[in-house]
Design a protein around this motif. Structure first.
Motif, PDB file in Angstrom:
ATOM      1  N   GLY A 303      -0.607  -0.591  -1.343  1.00 21.99           N
ATOM      2  CA  GLY A 303      -1.795   0.006  -1.073  1.00 21.99           C
ATOM      3  C   GLY A 303      -2.724  -1.056  -1.110  1.00 21.99           C
ATOM      4  N   PRO A 304      -4.241  -0.789  -1.378  1.00 21.35           N
ATOM      5  CA  PRO A 304      -5.259  -0.665  -1.410  1.00 21.35           C
ATOM      6  C   PRO A 304      -5.447  -0.360  -3.162  1.00 21.35           C
ATOM      7  N   ASP A 305      -4.006   0.469  -3.899  1.00 16.85           N
ATOM      8  CA  ASP A 305      -4.874   1.039  -4.958  1.00 16.85           C
ATOM      9  C   ASP A 305      -3.897  -0.805  -5.937  1.00 16.85           C
ATOM     10  N   GLY A 306      -3.512  -1.297  -4.993  1.00 17.12           N
ATOM     11  CA  GLY A 306      -2.773  -2.958  -5.669  1.00 17.12           C
ATOM     12  C   GLY A 306      -0.592  -1.774  -5.940  1.00 17.12           C
ATOM     13  N   THR A 307      -1.111  -0.502  -6.080  1.00 16.86           N
ATOM     14  CA  THR A 307       0.808   0.335  -6.322  1.00 16.86           C
ATOM     15  C   THR A 307       1.823  -0.441  -4.374  1.00 16.86           C
ATOM     16  N   MET A 308       3.034  -0.671  -4.768  1.00 15.26           N
ATOM     17  CA  MET A 308       3.562  -0.464  -3.820  1.00 15.26           C
ATOM     18  C   MET A 308       4.670   0.424  -3.879  1.00 15.26           C
ATOM     19  N   VAL A 309       4.701   0.864  -2.733  1.00 15.73           N
ATOM     20  CA  VAL A 309       6.663   2.219  -2.383  1.00 15.73           C
ATOM     21  C   VAL A 309       7.699   1.214  -1.899  1.00 15.73           C
TER      22      VAL A 309
END
Length: 350
Positions: A303-309
């Motif tokens: 995601g834009p914040d660098g996290t991934m679900v």
């Protein structure tokens, strides 16, 4: 293009089953006609409420007999463990069955239940097939697909990496043995270790696709302990206990290791592990050693914040759901990925 729709029953509504409910109600190819649940608290609820979407008009029930008697083209069967007798009743009732629960490929380990399923298919004039993410996709379809672009294969390695604290239900912590003494963990049966025969089905599928014979499958297990307490929502993994595990299963052919599966489950990064394993993000990685050396990685999108679900449950469900039209339209019998060939998913662009 075909405008045919398929009447589907969702059998159980856990994480995978809820993906099914959402897809069947949003995709014009399917008509959700029934939902079977086990949890008494779900009985009488609209399937949409269970799956987190608007009402569907389909009310969940725990009445198995009413589901078996219902008119439907297919049952999407998603319990963790398959009840073969129930699946056979469904097949004999005239309903095709697509499942994520097992019997992915005919191996000797599953000869008896496989024979039961084949007989039920013939009696009901129906078809049965199993799929998922691993087994059922990452460890069999992807290696065979990748093999198409190489000239020689010396070894295939498949890595499943899962960060349990971010990308799996937290109940995995206890039932997978995290927080145990390392020596105790390594000496006792493990959940993944007990499932080797299911993963071996994918190994045999790959081997048969390459026209080689697997002589045996060997297992190895390693563990890393935490160098500090690892807190989580349900408690803490104490310092010095198992915080990561690496299961390795190797299929040997002609005296050489041909297919190696790595199941790597972690609760921390290398800074909190001894030894300091650094396996990176939750993902599937397929490596072909040969000519030319070739690698493929399957993972979620940052995601834009660098996290991934991690979309593991969506992949598990959709890997099977997208075969439903082909399974329903096929001649009766147990269909493997080899039988289905290149599946053409329907209704995905909408």
């Amino acid at each position: 293009m075909s405008e045919k729709t398929y009447r589907v029953i969702q059998w159980m509504t856990g994480d995978v089953g809820q993906v099914g409910v959402r897809h069947f109600t949003q995709c014009a190819v399917f008509d959700l006609v029934g939902v079977l649940v086990h949890d008494k608290d779900k009985v009488g609820k609209d399937a949409g409420e269970i799956a987190g979407i608007p009402p569907t008009g389909v009310i969940a029930t725990d009445d198995v007999e009413s589901m078996i008697a219902m008119d439907a083209d297919c049952v999407f069967y998603t319990p963790v463990i398959m009840d073969v007798d129930t699946v056979c009743r469904l097949l004999r009732s005239g309903k095709n069955v697509v499942t994520t629960s097992g019997l992915f490929y005919p191996t000797d380990d599953f000869r008896e239940p496989g024979d039961k399923v084949r007989a039920a298919c013939q009696d009901g004039g129906t078809s049965f097939s199993a799929g998922g993410i691993h087994p059922g996709y990452a460890g069999d379809i992807l290696p065979l697909t990748l093999a198409r672009v190489v000239s020689r294969i010396d070894r295939i390695q498949v890595y499943e990496v899962v960060n349990v604290l971010t990308d799996a239900p937290l109940d995995h912590i206890d039932w997978m043995g995290f927080g145990k003494d390392r020596d105790k963990f390594l000496s006792e049966p493990t959940i993944l270790g007990l499932g080797v025969s299911f993963f071996a089905q994918s190994m045999h599928m790959v081997a048969d696709g390459l026209e080689v014979h697997i002589d045996e499958v060997k297992a190895d297990l390693r563990a890393a302990v935490s160098t500090d307490d690892i807190p989580h929502e349900l408690g803490v993994i104490p310092r010095g206990t198992v915080a990561a595990q690496h299961h390795e299963w190797t299929a040997w052919a002609d005296g050489k290791p041909l297919i190696v599966y790595h199941a790597i489950y972690l609760t921390a990064g290398p800074e909190k592990l001894d030894p300091p394993w650094d396996w990176g993000k939750t993902r599937y990685r397929i490596v072909i050693e040969g000519d030319p050396p070739t690698e493929l990685t399957l993972q979620g999108v940052d995601g834009p914040d660098g996290t991934m679900v991690h979309p593991g449950y969506d992949w598990t469900a959709m890997g099977a759901i997208n075969t439903i039209p082909d399974v329903c339209d096929a001649p009766p019998g147990w269909l493997t990925h080899h039988d289905l060939g290149l599946v053409r998913p329907r209704g995905l662009v909408r």
